[in-house]
Motif scaffolding. Structure first.
Motif, PDB file in Angstrom:
ATOM      1  N   VAL A  14      46.228 -30.031  79.698  1.00 58.64           N
ATOM      2  CA  VAL A  14      45.578 -29.857  81.002  1.00 58.64           C
ATOM      3  C   VAL A  14      45.285 -28.376  81.226  1.00 58.64           C
ATOM      4  CG1 VAL A  14      45.820 -30.089  83.509  1.00 58.64           C
ATOM      5  CG2 VAL A  14      46.606 -31.923  82.017  1.00 58.64           C
ATOM      6  N   TYR A  15      46.262 -27.536  80.950  1.00 60.44           N
ATOM      7  CA  TYR A  15      46.088 -26.094  81.111  1.00 60.44           C
ATOM      8  C   TYR A  15      44.945 -25.591  80.226  1.00 60.44           C
ATOM      9  CZ  TYR A  15      47.045 -21.126  81.419  1.00 60.44           C
ATOM     10  OH  TYR A  15      46.914 -19.779  81.633  1.00 60.44           O
ATOM     11  N   ILE A  16      44.998 -25.949  78.952  1.00 60.86           N
ATOM     12  CA  ILE A  16      43.982 -25.466  77.998  1.00 60.86           C
ATOM     13  C   ILE A  16      42.586 -25.916  78.422  1.00 60.86           C
ATOM     14  CG2 ILE A  16      43.147 -25.709  75.617  1.00 60.86           C
ATOM     15  CD1 ILE A  16      46.167 -25.772  74.781  1.00 60.86           C
ATOM     16  N   LEU A  17      42.439 -27.177  78.775  1.00 61.77           N
ATOM     17  CA  LEU A  17      41.128 -27.677  79.196  1.00 61.77           C
ATOM     18  C   LEU A  17      40.627 -26.961  80.452  1.00 61.77           C
ATOM     19  CD1 LEU A  17      41.698 -31.481  78.577  1.00 61.77           C
ATOM     20  CD2 LEU A  17      40.050 -30.024  77.362  1.00 61.77           C
ATOM     21  N   THR A  18      41.529 -26.648  81.371  1.00 64.53           N
ATOM     22  CA  THR A  18      41.134 -25.982  82.607  1.00 64.53           C
ATOM     23  C   THR A  18      40.613 -24.578  82.327  1.00 64.53           C
ATOM     24  OG1 THR A  18      42.736 -27.264  83.872  1.00 64.53           O
ATOM     25  CG2 THR A  18      41.916 -25.257  84.900  1.00 64.53           C
ATOM     26  N   MET A  69      39.385 -23.466  79.591  1.00 64.87           N
ATOM     27  CA  MET A  69      38.244 -23.455  78.666  1.00 64.87           C
ATOM     28  C   MET A  69      36.907 -23.395  79.401  1.00 64.87           C
ATOM     29  SD  MET A  69      39.501 -25.963  75.592  1.00 64.87           S
ATOM     30  CE  MET A  69      37.932 -25.959  74.752  1.00 64.87           C
ATOM     31  N   GLY A  70      36.911 -23.704  80.693  1.00 65.49           N
ATOM     32  CA  GLY A  70      35.689 -23.552  81.469  1.00 65.49           C
ATOM     33  C   GLY A  70      35.188 -24.841  82.078  1.00 65.49           C
ATOM     34  N   PRO A  71      34.103 -24.714  82.826  1.00 65.76           N
ATOM     35  CA  PRO A  71      33.575 -25.843  83.603  1.00 65.76           C
ATOM     36  C   PRO A  71      33.197 -27.074  82.777  1.00 65.76           C
ATOM     37  CG  PRO A  71      32.466 -23.790  84.194  1.00 65.76           C
ATOM     38  CD  PRO A  71      33.347 -23.494  83.036  1.00 65.76           C
ATOM     39  N   ASP A  72      32.821 -26.880  81.531  1.00 63.36           N
ATOM     40  CA  ASP A  72      32.433 -28.026  80.701  1.00 63.36           C
ATOM     41  C   ASP A  72      33.604 -28.966  80.419  1.00 63.36           C
ATOM     42  OD1 ASP A  72      29.881 -27.014  80.600  1.00 63.36           O
ATOM     43  OD2 ASP A  72      30.107 -26.136  78.604  1.00 63.36           O
ATOM     44  N   TYR A  73      34.818 -28.477  80.587  1.00 65.54           N
ATOM     45  CA  TYR A  73      36.008 -29.266  80.287  1.00 65.54           C
ATOM     46  C   TYR A  73      36.765 -29.688  81.547  1.00 65.54           C
ATOM     47  CZ  TYR A  73      34.962 -27.464  75.701  1.00 65.54           C
ATOM     48  OH  TYR A  73      34.326 -27.159  74.534  1.00 65.54           O
ATOM     49  N   LYS A  74      36.166 -29.388  82.698  1.00 67.85           N
ATOM     50  CA  LYS A  74      36.833 -29.631  83.977  1.00 67.85           C
ATOM     51  C   LYS A  74      37.132 -31.112  84.212  1.00 67.85           C
ATOM     52  CE  LYS A  74      34.382 -28.863  87.647  1.00 67.85           C
ATOM     53  NZ  LYS A  74      33.676 -28.265  88.781  1.00 67.85           N
ATOM     54  N   ILE A  75      36.202 -31.994  83.897  1.00 66.25           N
ATOM     55  CA  ILE A  75      36.416 -33.431  84.132  1.00 66.25           C
ATOM     56  C   ILE A  75      37.511 -33.968  83.209  1.00 66.25           C
ATOM     57  CG2 ILE A  75      35.344 -35.725  84.042  1.00 66.25           C
ATOM     58  CD1 ILE A  75      34.531 -33.948  86.444  1.00 66.25           C
ATOM     59  N   ALA A  76      37.542 -33.516  81.970  1.00 64.49           N
ATOM     60  CA  ALA A  76      38.607 -33.947  81.060  1.00 64.49           C
ATOM     61  C   ALA A  76      39.967 -33.473  81.580  1.00 64.49           C
ATOM     62  CB  ALA A  76      38.355 -33.408  79.652  1.00 64.49           C
TER      63      ALA A  76
END
Length: 170
Positions: free
Chosen positions: A18-22, A24-31
């Protein structure tokens, strides 16, 4: 190890992606949002399961609280790093949680284990709602209002925790 304790440990593990995806930027926000929602729902599941199948343990009370703090604080820090929420809010939340964790450790040294009360559960609920809202609606005035309300409830719940347990502390 019983099921609720395993779920709490899984929630800690889920914090990392969750931390890494957050961050990583807006493209990964939904994941990140979906994975966070699953982790948050696991908190409801492990509590329900522990009560239903009589698997409430002192370790479980500890793991549940710690896993919530790790998940929520890490995500708030990630949202801060992503420029989605302000630093003052994260400072309040992390300070409150550190204060309460310190009290918990002190009480544990006296063989006192205190489960979360309804005020603490409200605090956690508001923090989860704040995170979900922050993922969905960046820089909205409603988000700032929600964060202010969440910060106030968090501080008051920390004061309440201290007040309810001061006879063990002082």
């Amino acid at each position: 190890m019983n099921v609720p304790n395993a779920v709490s440990i899984l929630r800690i593990i889920m914090t990392v992606p969750v931390y890494i995806l957050t961050v990583m930027g807006p493209d990964y926000k939904i994941a990140a949002l979906i994975l966070f929602a699953i982790a948050a729902l696991s908190d409801l599941f492990d509590g329900w399961y522990a009560r239903k199948f009589n698997q409430i343990t002192n370790l479980g009370k500890f793991l549940d609280q710690i896993s919530d703090k790790i998940l929520i604080n890490a995500v708030f820090i990630a949202l801060l790093g992503a420029g989605i929420i302000p630093g003052w809010f994260v400072a309040i939340i992390v300070s409150r949680d550190t204060f309460v964790s310190g009290i918990r450790m002190f009480l544990a040294s006296k063989n006192v284990v205190v489960a979360a009360d309804n005020f603490g559960k409200l605090k956690t609920f508001l923090q989860i709602v704040s995170i979900l809202y922050a993922y969905l609606f960046v820089n909205e005035p409603v988000l700032i209002s929600l964060l202010i309300f969440t910060a106030v409830v968090s501080v008051v719940s920390g004061i309440n925790y201290f007040t309810k347990n001061k006879h063990y502390i002082l």
